[in-house]
Design a protein around this motif. Structure first.
Motif, PDB file in Angstrom:
ATOM      1  N   VAL A 271       0.838  -1.202   0.000  1.00  0.00           N
ATOM      2  CA  VAL A 271       0.000   0.000   0.000  1.00  0.00           C
ATOM      3  C   VAL A 271       0.874   1.253   0.000  1.00  0.00           C
ATOM      4  CG1 VAL A 271      -1.720   1.304   1.322  1.00  0.00           C
ATOM      5  CG2 VAL A 271      -1.893  -1.188   1.165  1.00  0.00           C
ATOM      6  N   LEU A 272       1.901   1.274   0.853  1.00  0.00           N
ATOM      7  CA  LEU A 272       2.795   2.431   0.914  1.00  0.00           C
ATOM      8  C   LEU A 272       3.603   2.566  -0.361  1.00  0.00           C
ATOM      9  CD1 LEU A 272       4.037   4.780   2.488  1.00  0.00           C
ATOM     10  CD2 LEU A 272       5.640   3.151   3.511  1.00  0.00           C
ATOM     11  N   ARG A 273       4.088   1.448  -0.884  1.00  0.00           N
ATOM     12  CA  ARG A 273       4.843   1.477  -2.138  1.00  0.00           C
ATOM     13  C   ARG A 273       4.006   2.077  -3.274  1.00  0.00           C
ATOM     14  NH1 ARG A 273       6.962  -4.294  -2.477  1.00  0.00           N
ATOM     15  NH2 ARG A 273       8.085  -4.143  -0.534  1.00  0.00           N
ATOM     16  N   GLN A 274       2.762   1.638  -3.361  1.00  0.00           N
ATOM     17  CA  GLN A 274       1.885   2.141  -4.415  1.00  0.00           C
ATOM     18  C   GLN A 274       1.589   3.626  -4.234  1.00  0.00           C
ATOM     19  OE1 GLN A 274      -1.437  -0.549  -4.108  1.00  0.00           O
ATOM     20  NE2 GLN A 274      -0.545  -2.031  -5.523  1.00  0.00           N
ATOM     21  N   ALA A 275       1.411   4.061  -2.986  1.00  0.00           N
ATOM     22  CA  ALA A 275       1.134   5.472  -2.708  1.00  0.00           C
ATOM     23  C   ALA A 275       2.339   6.332  -3.089  1.00  0.00           C
ATOM     24  CB  ALA A 275       0.799   5.660  -1.240  1.00  0.00           C
ATOM     25  N   ILE A 276       3.539   5.874  -2.797  1.00  0.00           N
ATOM     26  CA  ILE A 276       4.745   6.625  -3.122  1.00  0.00           C
ATOM     27  C   ILE A 276       4.932   6.705  -4.635  1.00  0.00           C
ATOM     28  CG2 ILE A 276       7.279   6.538  -3.036  1.00  0.00           C
ATOM     29  CD1 ILE A 276       6.962   5.445  -0.168  1.00  0.00           C
ATOM     30  N   ASN A 277       4.636   5.632  -5.317  1.00  0.00           N
ATOM     31  CA  ASN A 277       4.825   5.579  -6.772  1.00  0.00           C
ATOM     32  C   ASN A 277       3.633   6.130  -7.544  1.00  0.00           C
ATOM     33  OD1 ASN A 277       7.460   4.439  -6.856  1.00  0.00           O
ATOM     34  ND2 ASN A 277       6.564   2.487  -6.227  1.00  0.00           N
ATOM     35  N   GLY A 278       2.599   6.564  -6.841  1.00  0.00           N
ATOM     36  CA  GLY A 278       1.443   7.150  -7.502  1.00  0.00           C
ATOM     37  C   GLY A 278       0.565   6.145  -8.201  1.00  0.00           C
ATOM     38  N   THR A 279       0.633   4.887  -7.784  1.00  0.00           N
ATOM     39  CA  THR A 279      -0.185   3.854  -8.418  1.00  0.00           C
ATOM     40  C   THR A 279      -1.250   3.321  -7.464  1.00  0.00           C
ATOM     41  OG1 THR A 279       1.401   2.131  -7.786  1.00  0.00           O
ATOM     42  CG2 THR A 279       1.663   3.130  -9.973  1.00  0.00           C
ATOM     43  N   ALA A 280      -1.559   4.084  -6.418  1.00  0.00           N
ATOM     44  CA  ALA A 280      -2.553   3.644  -5.451  1.00  0.00           C
ATOM     45  C   ALA A 280      -3.927   3.540  -6.113  1.00  0.00           C
ATOM     46  CB  ALA A 280      -2.625   4.616  -4.272  1.00  0.00           C
TER      47      ALA A 280
END
Length: 94
Positions: A84-93
């Protein structure tokens, strides 16, 4: 971001006083610190995991003299972010 900034965000979102927000934040950090000091893994759902790993003795080299030395065993703290955090940082949430 500093601890003071975090306390201000807690205050804004909860309506607690600045002092209460700072105390709450310090209490959470204290719990996290004691958990990690005891060697336990700290997993925060939706955020990530803090893991204490044991590193063994290893052979190293002094770069100035070229002399071979033994680097003592030690514990290291690693952090593995959640998906979840990885996706939020990469803008893919989602």
């Amino acid at each position: 971001m500093t601890k003071a900034d975090i306390a201000e965000h807690i205050q804004a979102s909860t309506g607690l006083s600045k002092k209460e927000s700072a105390e709450m934040m310090e209490a959470v950090f204290s719990i996290m610190k004691s958990t990690l000091e005891s060697g336990e893994t700290l997993k925060i759902s939706g955020f990530g995991s803090f893991i204490v790993k044991q590193k063994a003795d290893r052979r190293g080299r002094n770069p100035q003299t070229g002399e071979s030395i033994i680097i003592d065993a030690r514990k290291v703290l690693t952090f593995k972010p959640s998906m979840v955090l990885r996706q939020a940082i990469n803008g893919t949430a989602e």
